[in-house]
Motif scaffolding. Sequence first.
Motif, PDB file in Angstrom:
ATOM      1  N   ALA A  91      24.023  68.977  -2.891  1.00 44.06           N
ATOM      2  CA  ALA A  91      24.575  68.688  -4.218  1.00 44.06           C
ATOM      3  C   ALA A  91      26.080  68.426  -4.202  1.00 44.06           C
ATOM      4  O   ALA A  91      26.685  68.239  -5.260  1.00 44.06           O
ATOM      5  N   MET A  92      26.695  68.401  -3.030  1.00 44.46           N
ATOM      6  CA  MET A  92      28.143  68.175  -2.962  1.00 44.46           C
ATOM      7  C   MET A  92      28.530  66.869  -3.635  1.00 44.46           C
ATOM      8  O   MET A  92      27.863  65.841  -3.480  1.00 44.46           O
ATOM      9  N   ALA A  93      29.627  66.899  -4.384  1.00 50.36           N
ATOM     10  CA  ALA A  93      30.155  65.697  -5.018  1.00 50.36           C
ATOM     11  C   ALA A  93      30.543  64.675  -3.954  1.00 50.36           C
ATOM     12  O   ALA A  93      30.950  65.044  -2.846  1.00 50.36           O
ATOM     13  N   GLN A  94      30.431  63.394  -4.311  1.00 48.02           N
ATOM     14  CA  GLN A  94      30.720  62.348  -3.337  1.00 48.02           C
ATOM     15  C   GLN A  94      32.162  62.433  -2.825  1.00 48.02           C
ATOM     16  O   GLN A  94      32.425  62.202  -1.638  1.00 48.02           O
ATOM     17  N   GLU A  95      33.076  62.798  -3.683  1.00 46.03           N
ATOM     18  CA  GLU A  95      34.471  62.930  -3.257  1.00 46.03           C
ATOM     19  C   GLU A  95      34.613  63.996  -2.178  1.00 46.03           C
ATOM     20  O   GLU A  95      35.357  63.831  -1.195  1.00 46.03           O
ATOM     21  N   ASP A  96      33.879  65.108  -2.338  1.00 41.23           N
ATOM     22  CA  ASP A  96      33.928  66.176  -1.341  1.00 41.23           C
ATOM     23  C   ASP A  96      33.212  65.751  -0.063  1.00 41.23           C
ATOM     24  O   ASP A  96      33.653  66.090   1.051  1.00 41.23           O
ATOM     25  N   ARG A  97      32.120  65.024  -0.196  1.00 44.81           N
ATOM     26  CA  ARG A  97      31.434  64.499   0.987  1.00 44.81           C
ATOM     27  C   ARG A  97      32.365  63.585   1.783  1.00 44.81           C
ATOM     28  O   ARG A  97      32.434  63.661   3.015  1.00 44.81           O
ATOM     29  N   ASP A  98      33.084  62.738   1.078  1.00 42.13           N
ATOM     30  CA  ASP A  98      33.998  61.814   1.749  1.00 42.13           C
ATOM     31  C   ASP A  98      35.128  62.570   2.441  1.00 42.13           C
ATOM     32  O   ASP A  98      35.544  62.210   3.551  1.00 42.13           O
ATOM     33  N   ARG A  99      35.620  63.612   1.776  1.00 44.70           N
ATOM     34  CA  ARG A  99      36.695  64.414   2.378  1.00 44.70           C
ATOM     35  C   ARG A  99      36.204  65.103   3.645  1.00 44.70           C
ATOM     36  O   ARG A  99      36.900  65.129   4.666  1.00 44.70           O
ATOM     37  N   LEU A 100      35.013  65.658   3.604  1.00 41.21           N
ATOM     38  CA  LEU A 100      34.446  66.309   4.773  1.00 41.21           C
ATOM     39  C   LEU A 100      34.228  65.299   5.895  1.00 41.21           C
ATOM     40  O   LEU A 100      34.547  65.571   7.067  1.00 41.21           O
ATOM     41  N   ALA A 101      33.691  64.137   5.566  1.00 44.38           N
ATOM     42  CA  ALA A 101      33.455  63.108   6.581  1.00 44.38           C
ATOM     43  C   ALA A 101      34.761  62.690   7.248  1.00 44.38           C
ATOM     44  O   ALA A 101      34.803  62.436   8.470  1.00 44.38           O
ATOM     45  N   LEU A 102      35.842  62.633   6.494  1.00 43.15           N
ATOM     46  CA  LEU A 102      37.143  62.265   7.048  1.00 43.15           C
ATOM     47  C   LEU A 102      37.641  63.339   8.011  1.00 43.15           C
ATOM     48  O   LEU A 102      38.203  63.024   9.073  1.00 43.15           O
ATOM     49  N   LEU A 103      37.414  64.605   7.673  1.00 43.20           N
ATOM     50  CA  LEU A 103      37.808  65.696   8.572  1.00 43.20           C
ATOM     51  C   LEU A 103      37.006  65.655   9.877  1.00 43.20           C
ATOM     52  O   LEU A 103      37.526  65.997  10.947  1.00 43.20           O
ATOM     53  N   MET A 104      35.748  65.246   9.794  1.00 40.99           N
ATOM     54  CA  MET A 104      34.875  65.228  10.965  1.00 40.99           C
ATOM     55  C   MET A 104      35.123  64.016  11.868  1.00 40.99           C
ATOM     56  O   MET A 104      34.772  64.042  13.046  1.00 40.99           O
ATOM     57  N   GLN A 105      35.724  62.999  11.304  1.00 46.08           N
ATOM     58  CA  GLN A 105      35.866  61.730  12.033  1.00 46.08           C
ATOM     59  C   GLN A 105      36.688  61.903  13.311  1.00 46.08           C
ATOM     60  O   GLN A 105      37.762  62.493  13.308  1.00 46.08           O
ATOM     61  N   GLY A 106      36.150  61.390  14.414  1.00 41.75           N
ATOM     62  CA  GLY A 106      36.876  61.369  15.671  1.00 41.75           C
ATOM     63  C   GLY A 106      36.875  62.672  16.443  1.00 41.75           C
ATOM     64  O   GLY A 106      37.574  62.793  17.455  1.00 41.75           O
ATOM     65  N   ARG A 107      36.099  63.659  16.020  1.00 40.73           N
ATOM     66  CA  ARG A 107      36.039  64.923  16.758  1.00 40.73           C
ATOM     67  C   ARG A 107      34.606  65.449  16.781  1.00 40.73           C
ATOM     68  O   ARG A 107      33.777  65.083  15.944  1.00 40.73           O
ATOM     69  N   ARG A 108      34.322  66.293  17.747  1.00 35.83           N
ATOM     70  CA  ARG A 108      33.010  66.933  17.809  1.00 35.83           C
ATOM     71  C   ARG A 108      32.969  68.055  16.783  1.00 35.83           C
ATOM     72  O   ARG A 108      33.881  68.886  16.718  1.00 35.83           O
ATOM     73  N   TRP A 109      31.899  68.079  15.992  1.00 30.29           N
ATOM     74  CA  TRP A 109      31.790  69.061  14.906  1.00 30.29           C
ATOM     75  C   TRP A 109      30.488  69.829  15.077  1.00 30.29           C
ATOM     76  O   TRP A 109      29.408  69.263  15.061  1.00 30.29           O
ATOM     77  N   ILE A 110      30.598  71.131  15.241  1.00 36.66           N
ATOM     78  CA  ILE A 110      29.455  72.005  15.493  1.00 36.66           C
ATOM     79  C   ILE A 110      29.208  72.882  14.271  1.00 36.66           C
ATOM     80  O   ILE A 110      30.080  73.650  13.856  1.00 36.66           O
ATOM     81  N   TRP A 111      28.029  72.735  13.677  1.00 35.93           N
ATOM     82  CA  TRP A 111      27.599  73.647  12.614  1.00 35.93           C
ATOM     83  C   TRP A 111      26.720  74.731  13.247  1.00 35.93           C
ATOM     84  O   TRP A 111      25.612  74.456  13.685  1.00 35.93           O
ATOM     85  N   VAL A 112      27.196  75.960  13.319  1.00 34.42           N
ATOM     86  CA  VAL A 112      26.358  77.075  13.766  1.00 34.42           C
ATOM     87  C   VAL A 112      25.532  77.544  12.569  1.00 34.42           C
ATOM     88  O   VAL A 112      26.065  77.738  11.474  1.00 34.42           O
ATOM     89  N   ALA A 113      24.236  77.690  12.745  1.00 28.40           N
ATOM     90  CA  ALA A 113      23.359  78.085  11.646  1.00 28.40           C
ATOM     91  C   ALA A 113      23.676  79.506  11.181  1.00 28.40           C
ATOM     92  O   ALA A 113      23.939  80.398  11.987  1.00 28.40           O
ATOM     93  N   GLY A 114      23.653  79.702   9.866  1.00 24.86           N
ATOM     94  CA  GLY A 114      23.865  81.027   9.288  1.00 24.86           C
ATOM     95  C   GLY A 114      22.675  81.438   8.450  1.00 24.86           C
ATOM     96  O   GLY A 114      21.688  80.714   8.324  1.00 24.86           O
ATOM     97  N   ASN A 115      22.754  82.611   7.840  1.00 20.47           N
ATOM     98  CA  ASN A 115      21.633  83.067   7.017  1.00 20.47           C
ATOM     99  C   ASN A 115      21.556  82.296   5.696  1.00 20.47           C
ATOM    100  O   ASN A 115      20.491  82.174   5.103  1.00 20.47           O
TER     101      ASN A 115
END
Length: 229
Positions: A91-115
């Motif tokens: 449900a993230m707003a598109q603006e927040d999705r775009d901001r996150l995608a920009l932070l991830m760009q050009g680097r390895r991004w690891i999501w460790v699963a949580g509860n």
Amino acid sequence: MTRTSFSFVLNGTHGLALASGALLVPSADLLCVADLHLGKAERAARRWGLLWPPYETRATLDRLAEVIAVAKPRVVVALGDSFDDLAAGEAMAQEDRDRLALLMQGRRWIWVAGNHDPGPAGHGGETVPEFRAEGLTFRHEAQPDADPGEVSGHYHPRFGLPGMGERRPCFLLDQRRLILPAFGAYTGGLDARDPALRSLMENQALAILTGRSALPCPLPPRRAAARRG
């Protein structure tokens, strides 16, 4: 004098506990944050009808962007509970999705699963149950019998000294493990002297307070903590 980080060695690996609440591992060019809880306000409204100001996702991403801009890591590890639940991630707003995608760009991004977010995040990157690098094992929740070098989150530890006022989010560090504070806005915390946390840490453990500076403080011994409770 303001101390922006606390330097330590865990299982032979040098780390910096940053005043922001993030962990930097220079030898791996790696930045680690725990418990972003993105979408917490959306989940509270959806599940309980609570109308919190819906700005915590943007505030958390802004803080994360500031840390990344300074550290310029090649790898980012998000240590579980990155989203308040999977629906909040969707449900993230598109603006927040775009901001996150920009932070991830050009680097390895690891999501460790949580509860809170045990499945794929749906925002790119890699989702794993745990991650290993430079003698460290990154997982969401500490395991009591873990091998030395464990880095985890989950508990949102906080600690304060007499006269300091409000308890501050903190890292917990001993010879075996490091527990990170929650990085996200709208996240509460558990007193570092609580038995659930104190039982995980050795008697010579440190609480490294975050905020304007990274302030190391010795944790009370286990027996003293138990008497307090």
